[in-house]
Design a protein around this motif. Structure first.
Motif, mmCIF file in Angstrom:
data_model
loop_
_atom_site.group_PDB
_atom_site.id
_atom_site.type_symbol
_atom_site.label_atom_id
_atom_site.label_comp_id
_atom_site.label_asym_id
_atom_site.label_seq_id
_atom_site.Cartn_x
_atom_site.Cartn_y
_atom_site.Cartn_z
ATOM 1 N N HIS A 260 1.026 -1.000 -0.069
ATOM 2 C CA HIS A 260 -0.077 0.058 -0.160
ATOM 3 C C HIS A 260 0.813 1.273 0.091
ATOM 4 C CE1 HIS A 260 -2.963 -3.071 1.074
ATOM 5 N NE2 HIS A 260 -3.787 -2.096 1.106
ATOM 6 N N PHE A 261 0.841 2.104 -0.975
ATOM 7 C CA PHE A 261 1.727 3.062 -1.135
ATOM 8 C C PHE A 261 0.982 4.469 -0.799
ATOM 9 C CE2 PHE A 261 3.645 -0.113 -4.292
ATOM 10 C CZ PHE A 261 4.849 -0.189 -3.555
ATOM 11 N N LEU A 262 1.717 5.154 0.157
ATOM 12 C CA LEU A 262 1.024 6.585 0.261
ATOM 13 C C LEU A 262 0.929 7.455 -0.852
ATOM 14 C CD1 LEU A 262 2.339 7.838 3.604
ATOM 15 C CD2 LEU A 262 0.206 7.512 3.181
ATOM 16 N N VAL A 263 -0.182 7.923 -1.284
ATOM 17 C CA VAL A 263 -0.101 8.724 -2.460
ATOM 18 C C VAL A 263 0.329 10.019 -2.180
ATOM 19 C CG1 VAL A 263 -1.880 9.628 -4.114
ATOM 20 C CG2 VAL A 263 -2.338 7.433 -3.254
ATOM 21 N N ASP A 264 0.954 10.786 -3.245
ATOM 22 C CA ASP A 264 1.569 12.171 -2.981
ATOM 23 C C ASP A 264 0.305 12.997 -3.347
ATOM 24 O OD1 ASP A 264 3.056 14.208 -2.868
ATOM 25 O OD2 ASP A 264 4.174 13.973 -4.611
ATOM 26 N N LEU A 265 -0.132 13.777 -2.193
ATOM 27 C CA LEU A 265 -1.228 14.530 -2.757
ATOM 28 C C LEU A 265 -0.603 16.121 -2.592
ATOM 29 C CD1 LEU A 265 -3.940 13.051 -0.267
ATOM 30 C CD2 LEU A 265 -3.725 12.714 -2.811
ATOM 31 N N GLU A 266 0.667 16.125 -2.324
ATOM 32 C CA GLU A 266 1.162 17.654 -2.184
ATOM 33 C C GLU A 266 0.798 18.357 -3.700
ATOM 34 O OE1 GLU A 266 4.152 19.039 -0.017
ATOM 35 O OE2 GLU A 266 3.305 17.891 1.425
ATOM 36 N N PRO A 267 0.951 17.733 -4.731
ATOM 37 C CA PRO A 267 0.526 18.475 -6.070
ATOM 38 C C PRO A 267 -0.665 19.249 -5.605
ATOM 39 C CG PRO A 267 1.613 16.495 -6.420
ATOM 40 C CD PRO A 267 1.374 16.485 -4.972
ATOM 41 N N PHE A 268 -1.716 18.679 -5.200
ATOM 42 C CA PHE A 268 -3.159 19.159 -5.351
ATOM 43 C C PHE A 268 -3.285 20.257 -3.848
ATOM 44 C CE2 PHE A 268 -3.325 14.622 -6.489
ATOM 45 C CZ PHE A 268 -2.919 14.719 -7.573
ATOM 46 N N GLY A 269 -2.061 20.447 -3.135
ATOM 47 C CA GLY A 269 -2.176 21.192 -2.138
ATOM 48 C C GLY A 269 -2.706 20.518 -0.944
ATOM 49 N N LEU A 270 -2.745 19.271 -0.766
ATOM 50 C CA LEU A 270 -3.268 18.409 0.250
ATOM 51 C C LEU A 270 -2.056 17.546 0.994
ATOM 52 C CD1 LEU A 270 -6.217 16.837 -1.671
ATOM 53 C CD2 LEU A 270 -6.304 18.722 -0.100
ATOM 54 N N LYS A 271 -2.381 17.477 2.367
ATOM 55 C CA LYS A 271 -1.426 16.742 3.100
ATOM 56 C C LYS A 271 -1.780 15.395 3.312
ATOM 57 C CE LYS A 271 1.439 17.483 7.196
ATOM 58 N NZ LYS A 271 0.967 16.886 8.329
ATOM 59 N N ASN A 272 -0.896 14.452 3.036
ATOM 60 C CA ASN A 272 -1.300 12.982 3.156
ATOM 61 C C ASN A 272 -0.690 12.494 4.653
ATOM 62 O OD1 ASN A 272 -2.336 10.407 3.164
ATOM 63 N ND2 ASN A 272 -1.553 9.921 1.130
ATOM 64 N N ASP A 273 -1.704 12.762 5.611
ATOM 65 C CA ASP A 273 -1.093 12.237 6.824
ATOM 66 C C ASP A 273 -1.476 10.657 7.197
ATOM 67 O OD1 ASP A 273 0.028 12.703 9.266
ATOM 68 O OD2 ASP A 273 -1.539 13.500 10.130
ATOM 69 N N ASN A 274 -0.809 9.899 6.251
ATOM 70 C CA ASN A 274 -1.006 8.311 6.551
ATOM 71 C C ASN A 274 -2.430 8.112 6.348
ATOM 72 O OD1 ASN A 274 1.487 7.367 6.824
ATOM 73 N ND2 ASN A 274 1.521 7.096 8.819
ATOM 74 N N GLU A 275 -3.177 8.531 5.511
ATOM 75 C CA GLU A 275 -4.423 8.433 5.317
ATOM 76 C C GLU A 275 -4.775 7.551 4.137
ATOM 77 O OE1 GLU A 275 -7.144 11.944 6.905
ATOM 78 O OE2 GLU A 275 -5.092 12.546 6.019
ATOM 79 N N VAL A 276 -4.383 8.233 2.828
ATOM 80 C CA VAL A 276 -5.002 7.714 1.564
ATOM 81 C C VAL A 276 -3.700 6.799 0.843
ATOM 82 C CG1 VAL A 276 -5.808 8.550 -0.769
ATOM 83 C CG2 VAL A 276 -6.557 9.782 1.453
ATOM 84 N N TYR A 277 -4.186 5.716 0.466
ATOM 85 C CA TYR A 277 -3.169 4.897 0.040
ATOM 86 C C TYR A 277 -3.527 4.302 -1.376
ATOM 87 C CZ TYR A 277 -1.296 4.496 4.899
ATOM 88 O OH TYR A 277 -1.010 4.863 6.081
ATOM 89 N N PHE A 278 -2.592 4.023 -2.198
ATOM 90 C CA PHE A 278 -2.839 3.264 -3.435
ATOM 91 C C PHE A 278 -2.465 1.671 -3.186
ATOM 92 C CE2 PHE A 278 -0.185 1.565 -7.195
ATOM 93 C CZ PHE A 278 -1.203 1.025 -7.886
ATOM 94 N N ALA A 279 -3.586 0.872 -3.505
ATOM 95 C CA ALA A 279 -3.295 -0.648 -3.181
ATOM 96 C C ALA A 279 -2.871 -1.263 -4.282
ATOM 97 C CB ALA A 279 -4.766 -1.135 -2.502
ATOM 98 N N ALA A 280 -1.590 -1.511 -4.318
ATOM 99 C CA ALA A 280 -1.040 -2.030 -5.533
ATOM 100 C C ALA A 280 -1.533 -3.570 -5.880
ATOM 101 C CB ALA A 280 0.654 -1.808 -5.733
ATOM 102 N N ASP A 281 -1.482 -3.981 -6.812
ATOM 103 C CA ASP A 281 -1.604 -5.572 -6.733
ATOM 104 C C ASP A 281 -0.450 -6.392 -7.284
ATOM 105 O OD1 ASP A 281 -1.828 -4.969 -9.700
ATOM 106 O OD2 ASP A 281 -3.819 -6.335 -9.749
ATOM 107 N N ARG A 282 0.366 -5.777 -8.051
ATOM 108 C CA ARG A 282 1.595 -6.429 -8.528
ATOM 109 C C ARG A 282 2.702 -5.362 -8.814
ATOM 110 N NH1 ARG A 282 -1.185 -9.265 -13.610
ATOM 111 N NH2 ARG A 282 -2.684 -9.631 -11.975
ATOM 112 N N PRO A 283 3.835 -5.633 -8.784
ATOM 113 C CA PRO A 283 4.300 -6.875 -8.216
ATOM 114 C C PRO A 283 4.129 -6.993 -6.850
ATOM 115 C CG PRO A 283 6.374 -5.527 -8.733
ATOM 116 C CD PRO A 283 5.014 -4.665 -9.305
#
Ligand SMILES: O=c1[nH]c(=O)c2[nH]c(=O)[nH]c2[nH]1
Length: 307
Positions: A260-283
């Motif tokens: 589960h990778f933390l999504v970089d929300l900085e480009p949208f002026g948002l802070k991602n405080d360990n909240e929003v993740y991209f759930a990768a399926d592979r590898p």
């Protein structure tokens, strides 16, 4: 023109967004698979390749992750409404937005007596098991004299939203992984366990009870282990079974590390405080090991897919 364009739509499919809401020590999880499909004044991009009316599919993906932070995920329907309204009202060429969402349901893992005495809680507040998809397996072999019974489970999906770290590993010139001091740990448990019962019909284990207990112990070990690696968690899960179930001598696990990778929300002026993740399926990392009762032989095949 001998041809004309018919119905068309486009967007980013299967955005796997996981939102953790942290209410003190109690965490809540929303796990969605979101597919965006837009249509409208899109003739030109098909006929001439002009992208003037095209909101990139990449942007629709970013919007899904940004909205998880901005609006939260109250329900799949509410989240879909926010997204669909946004695309249609913010982009003039977009006349219609269809948002399809699959939601994966999770329930909390109940704790062991030892842990609840310690924490006063009967659930681990950051440990979840995916609802209703596990498969129970059994393999029975008989040579006319002796029996071998190997039971198992697969597709039992679990997740800890905290109490997992990974650091202190080897770094060579190809290493880019950042050390993690608070990460999501998730896996689909595939496991096999071998019974020491071989022939005495009077002493046959209660197979139903044994399965329920093994499942409980492996879930509790997953939930209650403060993890420095999935390898460590795996060993704890196996050891907990061997130590609590005298009818079992050997356990083998094959555990994909579902990143589960933390999504970089900085480009949208948002802070991602360990909240929003991209759930990768592979590898995915694949962590496998056998745990044995001391003095017992390893007989479960190394490759669990052959069983
Ligand atoms: O728990 C983990 N074990 C690893 O061996 C490993 N390797 C990696 O890249 N991430 C992780 N996580």
């Amino acid at each position: 023109m001998p041809t004309i364009l018919g119905q068309n739509q486009y967007g980013k499919a299967e955005n796997r967004v996981v939102k953790i809401t942290r209410d003190g020590a109690t965490h809540h999880i929303k796990d969605l698979n979101v597919s965006v499909s837009l249509s409208g004044d899109m003739d030109e991009v098909h006929y001439s390749g002009s992208n003037a009316n095209v909101l990139p599919t990449d942007t629709t993906k970013n919007t899904v992750f940004a909205f998880a932070k901005e609006y939260g995920i109250e329900s799949a329907e509410q989240f879909g409404i926010h997204l669909a309204r946004h695309f249609v009202t913010s982009q003039e060429p977009v006349h219609r937005a269809r948002i399809r969402i699959e939601e994966y349901a999770w329930e909390r893992i109940e704790t062991s007596d030892a842990n609840s005495k310690f924490t006063g809680a009967d659930e681990v507040k950051h440990s979840f098991v995916r609802k209703g998809q596990e498969i129970r397996t059994a393999q029975v072999t008989f040579d006319g004299e002796k029996w071998e019974v190997i039971s198992g489970v697969k597709d039992l999906t679990v997740l800890n939203s905290t109490n997992s770290e990974f650091w202190g590993y080897i770094k060579d010139k190809y290493t880019t992984l950042k050390e993690a001091y608070d990460r999501i740990l998730a896996t689909d448990v595939s496991g096999k366990w071998r019974f020491n019962w071989t022939d005495d019909e009077q002493k046959m284990p209660n197979w139903e009870k044994s399965y329920e207990q093994v499942r409980k112990h492996l879930l509790q070990a997953f939930a209650e282990t403060y993890s420095l690696s999935l390898q460590q968690t795996l060993y704890q899960m196996g050891a907990r079974i061997i130590n609590n179930r005298s009818e079992i001598d050997e356990v083998r696990f094959s555990l994909p590390n579902k990143h589960h990778f933390l999504v970089d929300l900085e480009p949208f002026g948002l802070k991602n405080d360990n909240e929003v993740y991209f759930a990768a399926d592979r590898p995915y990392g694949l962590i496998e090991a056998t745990i044995l009762r001391d003095g017992c032989e390893a007989r479960i095949p190394v490759d669990l897919t052959n069983l």
